[in-house]
Design an enzyme around this catalytic site. Structure first.
Site, PDB file in Angstrom:
ATOM      1  N   CYS A  10       0.865  -1.183   0.000  1.00 26.54           N
ATOM      2  CA  CYS A  10       0.000   0.000   0.000  1.00 26.54           C
ATOM      3  C   CYS A  10       0.897   1.228   0.000  1.00 26.54           C
ATOM      4  O   CYS A  10       2.070   1.155  -0.396  1.00 26.54           O
ATOM      5  CB  CYS A  10      -0.994  -0.030   1.158  1.00 26.54           C
ATOM      6  N   ASN A  13       2.254   1.397   4.374  1.00 26.17           N
ATOM      7  CA  ASN A  13       2.527   0.123   5.066  1.00 26.17           C
ATOM      8  C   ASN A  13       2.195   0.199   6.556  1.00 26.17           C
ATOM      9  O   ASN A  13       2.849  -0.442   7.382  1.00 26.17           O
ATOM     10  CB  ASN A  13       3.986  -0.338   4.857  1.00 26.17           C
ATOM     11  N   CYS A  15      -1.565   0.844   7.367  1.00 18.49           N
ATOM     12  CA  CYS A  15      -3.011   0.594   7.503  1.00 18.49           C
ATOM     13  C   CYS A  15      -3.461  -0.671   6.769  1.00 18.49           C
ATOM     14  O   CYS A  15      -3.876  -1.644   7.397  1.00 18.49           O
ATOM     15  CB  CYS A  15      -3.818   1.786   6.983  1.00 18.49           C
ATOM     16  N   ARG A  16      -3.406  -0.665   5.427  1.00 15.69           N
ATOM     17  CA  ARG A  16      -3.986  -1.759   4.650  1.00 15.69           C
ATOM     18  C   ARG A  16      -3.078  -2.971   4.494  1.00 15.69           C
ATOM     19  O   ARG A  16      -3.482  -4.101   4.800  1.00 15.69           O
ATOM     20  CB  ARG A  16      -4.388  -1.257   3.252  1.00 15.69           C
ATOM     21  N   SER A  17      -1.858  -2.762   4.006  1.00 16.47           N
ATOM     22  CA  SER A  17      -1.023  -3.939   3.696  1.00 16.47           C
ATOM     23  C   SER A  17      -0.611  -4.753   4.927  1.00 16.47           C
ATOM     24  O   SER A  17      -0.525  -5.985   4.816  1.00 16.47           O
ATOM     25  CB  SER A  17       0.189  -3.560   2.834  1.00 16.47           C
ATOM     26  N   ASP A 126      -7.973   3.720   0.787  1.00 12.72           N
ATOM     27  CA  ASP A 126      -7.074   4.213   1.839  1.00 12.72           C
ATOM     28  C   ASP A 126      -7.913   4.726   3.017  1.00 12.72           C
ATOM     29  O   ASP A 126      -8.668   5.690   2.873  1.00 12.72           O
ATOM     30  CB  ASP A 126      -6.234   5.345   1.236  1.00 12.72           C
TER      31      ASP A 126
HETATM   32  P1  4NP Z   1      -1.816   2.766   4.047  1.00 16.34           P
HETATM   33  O1  4NP Z   1      -2.449   4.107   4.626  1.00 16.34           O
HETATM   34  O2  4NP Z   1      -1.255   3.085   2.692  1.00 16.34           O
HETATM   35  O3  4NP Z   1      -2.968   1.841   3.969  1.00 16.34           O
HETATM   36  O4  4NP Z   1      -0.759   2.337   5.039  1.00 16.34           O
HETATM   37  C1  4NP Z   1      -1.739   5.315   4.680  1.00 16.34           C
HETATM   38  C2  4NP Z   1      -0.840   5.539   5.696  1.00 16.34           C
HETATM   39  C3  4NP Z   1      -0.162   6.738   5.782  1.00 16.34           C
HETATM   40  C4  4NP Z   1      -0.385   7.717   4.830  1.00 16.34           C
HETATM   41  C5  4NP Z   1      -1.281   7.487   3.811  1.00 16.34           C
HETATM   42  C6  4NP Z   1      -1.953   6.281   3.732  1.00 16.34           C
HETATM   43  N1  4NP Z   1       0.288   8.952   4.918  1.00 16.34           N
HETATM   44  O5  4NP Z   1      -0.021   9.838   4.123  1.00 16.34           O
HETATM   45  O6  4NP Z   1       1.168   9.121   5.791  1.00 16.34           O
END
Ligand code: 4NP
Length: 163
Positions: A10, A13, A15-17, A126
């Site tokens: 993602c 790294n 939230c989702r992955s 996201d």
């Molecule tokens: P992820 O979510 O891609 O599912 O881990 C996010 C985590 C952090 C950010 C964006 C999305 N960020 O902008 O810091």
């Protein structure tokens, strides 16, 4: 039988992955496939390297018996493209970013996760700026998708009663 190495990717790294990784590992264990399926996760961005998953991802995992609290964020690296058999992007933006940095000797199959498991050009959205409901939705998509992935890789491992 072939061992498959599967990487979830993602943006951050956190939230989702990490949830994808934790859910797939949990399901593989439940089906007795731990020695045949291994999994990891990474982000296309490196802002959160070394951090634990988002507390909301840890919480939704815990509600379902999936502990991701010990995972640590890392950035996607060149060797991932030869070290993993399959790389799954959580959304179409992640997919573009992964393909852009793929080396010429990449041997991994790279797919949008929802496309691979259900034929839909659909993102695992996201949830970073969302609320708990968004994390529940992400969990549900990943849980159903990982079951489909294991059905595909190991059809004989389908749990009794699965539709
Ligand atoms: P992820 O979510 O891609 O599912 O881990 C996010 C985590 C952090 C950010 C964006 C999305 N960020 O902008 O810091």
């Amino acid at each position: 039988m072939d061992h498959r190495k599967i990487l979830f990717v993602c943006l951050g790294n956190i939230c989702r992955s990490p949830l994808g990784e934790g859910i797939l590992r949990h399901q593989a264990e439940a089906r007795g496939l731990s020695r045949l399926v291994s999994t990891d996760s990474a982000g296309t961005g490196g802002w959160h390297q070394g951090e634990a998953p988002d507390r909301r991802s840890i919480a939704v995992g815990r509600q379902h018996g999936v502990d991701i609290s010990t995972l640590r964020a890392r950035k996607l690296k060149t060797s991932d493209f030869t070290g993993f058999d399959m790389i799954f992007a959580m959304d179409r933006s992640n997919l573009r970013d992964i393909v852009r940095v793929a080396p010429h000797d990449s041997s991994a199959d790279i797919h949008l996760f929802m496309d691979f498991v259900s034929g839909e050009q659909r993102d695992v959205p996201d949830p970073y700026y969302g609320d708990e409901r968004d994390f529940q939705d992400v969990y549900a998509m990943l849980d159903a998708g990982c079951a489909k992935l294991l059905d595909f890789l190991h059809p004989d491992s389908r749990p009794a009663g699965a539709s």
